[in-house]
Design an enzyme around this catalytic site. Structure first.
Site, mmCIF file in Angstrom:
data_model
loop_
_atom_site.group_PDB
_atom_site.id
_atom_site.type_symbol
_atom_site.label_atom_id
_atom_site.label_comp_id
_atom_site.label_asym_id
_atom_site.label_seq_id
_atom_site.Cartn_x
_atom_site.Cartn_y
_atom_site.Cartn_z
ATOM 1 N N TYR A 57 0.832 -1.196 0.000
ATOM 2 C CA TYR A 57 0.000 0.000 0.000
ATOM 3 C C TYR A 57 0.870 1.250 0.000
ATOM 4 O O TYR A 57 2.029 1.225 0.405
ATOM 5 C CB TYR A 57 -0.914 0.011 1.230
ATOM 6 C CG TYR A 57 -1.831 -1.189 1.282
ATOM 7 C CD1 TYR A 57 -2.996 -1.214 0.539
ATOM 8 C CD2 TYR A 57 -1.505 -2.290 2.041
ATOM 9 C CE1 TYR A 57 -3.834 -2.329 0.563
ATOM 10 C CE2 TYR A 57 -2.328 -3.405 2.082
ATOM 11 C CZ TYR A 57 -3.488 -3.417 1.342
ATOM 12 O OH TYR A 57 -4.299 -4.511 1.375
ATOM 13 N N SER A 58 0.299 2.331 -0.450
ATOM 14 C CA SER A 58 0.885 3.660 -0.386
ATOM 15 C C SER A 58 2.305 3.670 -0.955
ATOM 16 O O SER A 58 2.491 3.425 -2.140
ATOM 17 C CB SER A 58 0.833 4.168 1.052
ATOM 18 O OG SER A 58 0.974 5.567 1.070
#
Length: 82
Positions: A57-58
């Site tokens: 993620y991210s």
């Protein structure tokens, strides 16, 4: 550290491809978007694949998305850049 390792592997004639391993809940990392841009600029020199164990993620996903291919298991997930 990641940038230096990628640079070494790109320069090593014995390395035919690069596999990056991800398992990260995300977050912010200084220099992340600059590294992603550099990875994109070097596309075509050597294949770079990303394997996601469970999640990317991210910040982790921004690097995985900059590779040539992302491999995600059925129960894995990715997303949310920025």
């Amino acid at each position: 550290m990641i940038k230096q390792t990628l640079d070494m592997m790109q320069a090593d004639p014995d390395v035919r491809g690069i596999l990056m391993e991800f398992d990260s809940p995300g977050g912010e990392v200084a220099g992340n978007f600059e590294l992603a841009r550099q990875m994109l600029a070097r596309r075509g020199e050597k294949p770079v694949w990303s394997h996601v164990n469970e999640g990317a993620y991210s910040a982790a996903y921004s690097l995985a998305a900059s590779s040539d291919r992302i491999i995600v298991p059925q129960a894995g997930s990715v997303g949310s850049i920025g």
